[in-house]
Design an enzyme around this catalytic site. Structure first.
Site, PDB file in Angstrom:
ATOM      1  N   PHE A 123       0.380   4.821  -6.150  1.00 47.02           N
ATOM      2  CA  PHE A 123       0.272   5.408  -4.693  1.00 47.02           C
ATOM      3  C   PHE A 123       1.930   5.211  -4.228  1.00 47.02           C
ATOM      4  CE2 PHE A 123      -1.032   0.986  -4.781  1.00 47.02           C
ATOM      5  CZ  PHE A 123      -0.179   0.346  -3.765  1.00 47.02           C
TER       6      PHE A 123
ATOM      7  N   ARG B 241      -4.096  -5.392  12.372  1.00 46.35           N
ATOM      8  CA  ARG B 241      -4.523  -4.340  11.116  1.00 46.35           C
ATOM      9  C   ARG B 241      -6.142  -4.563  11.393  1.00 46.35           C
ATOM     10  NH1 ARG B 241      -0.600  -5.874   6.002  1.00 46.35           N
ATOM     11  NH2 ARG B 241       0.995  -4.370   6.473  1.00 46.35           N
TER      12      ARG B 241
ATOM     13  N   THR C 223      -3.510  -6.627   4.249  1.00 44.24           N
ATOM     14  CA  THR C 223      -2.992  -5.530   3.934  1.00 44.24           C
ATOM     15  C   THR C 223      -4.012  -4.218   4.371  1.00 44.24           C
ATOM     16  OG1 THR C 223      -1.668  -6.237   2.310  1.00 44.24           O
ATOM     17  CG2 THR C 223      -1.914  -3.869   2.232  1.00 44.24           C
TER      18      THR C 223
ATOM     19  N   LYS D  78       4.705   1.628  11.915  1.00 44.75           N
ATOM     20  CA  LYS D  78       4.593   2.694  10.924  1.00 44.75           C
ATOM     21  C   LYS D  78       4.221   4.122  11.841  1.00 44.75           C
ATOM     22  CE  LYS D  78       3.384  -0.213   7.208  1.00 44.75           C
ATOM     23  NZ  LYS D  78       2.487  -0.134   5.811  1.00 44.75           N
TER      24      LYS D  78
ATOM     25  N   ASN E  87      -1.788   1.093   7.775  1.00 47.78           N
ATOM     26  CA  ASN E  87      -2.143  -0.135   8.391  1.00 47.78           C
ATOM     27  C   ASN E  87      -1.171  -0.453   9.470  1.00 47.78           C
ATOM     28  OD1 ASN E  87      -0.008  -0.343   7.036  1.00 47.78           O
ATOM     29  ND2 ASN E  87      -1.102  -2.002   5.503  1.00 47.78           N
TER      30      ASN E  87
ATOM     31  N   HIS F   4       4.509  -2.702   9.083  1.00 42.66           N
ATOM     32  CA  HIS F   4       4.935  -3.622   8.381  1.00 42.66           C
ATOM     33  C   HIS F   4       5.529  -4.856   9.020  1.00 42.66           C
ATOM     34  CE1 HIS F   4       7.689  -5.056   5.041  1.00 42.66           C
ATOM     35  NE2 HIS F   4       8.239  -5.428   5.745  1.00 42.66           N
TER      36      HIS F   4
ATOM     37  N   TYR G 236      10.177  -0.699  -0.418  1.00 40.32           N
ATOM     38  CA  TYR G 236       9.175  -0.801  -1.089  1.00 40.32           C
ATOM     39  C   TYR G 236       9.411  -0.706  -2.868  1.00 40.32           C
ATOM     40  CZ  TYR G 236       6.217  -0.308   3.030  1.00 40.32           C
ATOM     41  OH  TYR G 236       5.536  -0.617   4.099  1.00 40.32           O
TER      42      TYR G 236
ATOM     43  N   ARG H 178       3.232 -12.474  10.615  1.00 45.25           N
ATOM     44  CA  ARG H 178       2.349 -12.082   9.384  1.00 45.25           C
ATOM     45  C   ARG H 178       0.801 -12.618   9.692  1.00 45.25           C
ATOM     46  NH1 ARG H 178       3.284  -8.852   4.986  1.00 45.25           N
ATOM     47  NH2 ARG H 178       1.971 -10.194   3.601  1.00 45.25           N
TER      48      ARG H 178
HETATM   49  P1  ADP Z   1       1.954  -5.698   3.179  1.00 47.41           P
HETATM   50  O1  ADP Z   1       2.193  -4.428   3.817  1.00 47.41           O
HETATM   51  O2  ADP Z   1       0.543  -6.287   3.362  1.00 47.41           O
HETATM   52  O3  ADP Z   1       2.967  -6.657   2.873  1.00 47.41           O
HETATM   53  P2  ADP Z   1       2.358  -4.522   0.452  1.00 47.41           P
HETATM   54  O4  ADP Z   1       3.805  -5.192   0.627  1.00 47.41           O
HETATM   55  O5  ADP Z   1       1.362  -4.892  -1.081  1.00 47.41           O
HETATM   56  O6  ADP Z   1       1.744  -5.202   1.505  1.00 47.41           O
HETATM   57  O7  ADP Z   1       2.281  -2.934   0.496  1.00 47.41           O
HETATM   58  C1  ADP Z   1       2.963  -2.339   1.367  1.00 47.41           C
HETATM   59  C2  ADP Z   1       2.296  -1.189   1.966  1.00 47.41           C
HETATM   60  O8  ADP Z   1       1.971  -0.351   1.032  1.00 47.41           O
HETATM   61  C3  ADP Z   1       1.059  -1.667   2.693  1.00 47.41           C
HETATM   62  O9  ADP Z   1       1.225  -2.040   3.798  1.00 47.41           O
HETATM   63  C4  ADP Z   1       0.463  -0.324   2.594  1.00 47.41           C
HETATM   64  O10 ADP Z   1       0.587   0.605   3.528  1.00 47.41           O
HETATM   65  C5  ADP Z   1       0.946   0.274   1.172  1.00 47.41           C
HETATM   66  N1  ADP Z   1      -0.204  -0.150   0.239  1.00 47.41           N
HETATM   67  C6  ADP Z   1      -0.478  -1.435  -0.267  1.00 47.41           C
HETATM   68  N2  ADP Z   1      -1.270  -1.267  -1.407  1.00 47.41           N
HETATM   69  C7  ADP Z   1      -1.988   0.035  -1.317  1.00 47.41           C
HETATM   70  C8  ADP Z   1      -2.878   0.638  -2.037  1.00 47.41           C
HETATM   71  N3  ADP Z   1      -3.789   0.083  -2.993  1.00 47.41           N
HETATM   72  N4  ADP Z   1      -3.383   1.861  -1.665  1.00 47.41           N
HETATM   73  C9  ADP Z   1      -2.568   2.458  -0.749  1.00 47.41           C
HETATM   74  N5  ADP Z   1      -1.671   1.916  -0.062  1.00 47.41           N
HETATM   75  C10 ADP Z   1      -1.147   0.719  -0.255  1.00 47.41           C
END
Ligand code: ADP
Length: 153
Positions: A57, A102, A91, A9, A112, A115, A49, A85
């Site tokens: 957000f 992370r 996350t 990212k 973070n 992805h 997404y 993973r």
């Molecule tokens: P992951 O990336 O761990 O699979 P998600 O698919 O739930 O998690 O979320 C996608 C991305 O959206 C996250 O990696 C993060 O960058 C962002 N994100 C998720 N939850 C939040 C949150 N509560 N506040 C801000 N950004 C978030």
């Protein structure tokens, strides 16, 4: 070999740690089957997404993901989706375990670093989103017999 998608990212690109993160994957023994640098767009992020579209957000993460070019990678290995993973961590970087990417590089729930696909099914969908078939390479590295036992491959 199972394949998974990783996106380095803007939080990785802007902090100059893309190489360190890639090295973690190659040190582990994952094989780089595809890699390129791209600029993400609203259209692809709306798709990628889609599960977050109702979240408050959503626009903020899209802006963050478009802030700099990113590196998309296809990593291959036995159980690559689960292995990557696990290496990625929770996350929110503040909750992610030390030793995970992370956990070691992020203090944020949004910024973070990477992805990583969360299931074999989604990995297939996500790889098709970011790579043309001829951008993914099936090859056998010389180290294959040091990465796996003969009954594993
Ligand atoms: P992951 O990336 O761990 O699979 P998600 O698919 O739930 O998690 O979320 C996608 C991305 O959206 C996250 O990696 C993060 O960058 C962002 N994100 C998720 N939850 C939040 C949150 N509560 N506040 C801000 N950004 C978030």
């Amino acid at each position: 070999m199972e394949k998974t998608l990783v996106i380095l990212k803007p939080s990785a690109m802007g902090r100059g740690i893309a190489g360190e993160v890639i090295t973690r994957f190659t040190n582990k023994g994952l094989i780089i089957a595809g890699m390129k640098m791209i600029q993400l767009t609203d259209a692809v992020l709306d798709e990628h997404y889609a599960h977050l579209i109702e979240r408050p957000f959503f626009n903020r993460i899209k802006t963050s993901m478009k802030a700099l070019p990113v590196i998309v990678m296809c990593l291959a290995g036995i159980d690559a989706v689960q292995v990557v993973r696990t290496m990625t961590g929770a996350t929110n970087g503040r909750n992610a375990a030390p030793g995970t990417i992370r956990g070691d590089f992020s203090m944020s729930g949004q910024e973070n670093i990477i992805h990583a696909s969360d299931s074999v099914e989604n990995a297939k969908i996500e790889l098709a989103r970011f790579f043309k078939p001829d951008e993914i390479f099936d090859y056998t590295p010389a180290s294959m017999n040091l990465l796996y036992a003969s009954d594993e491959i």
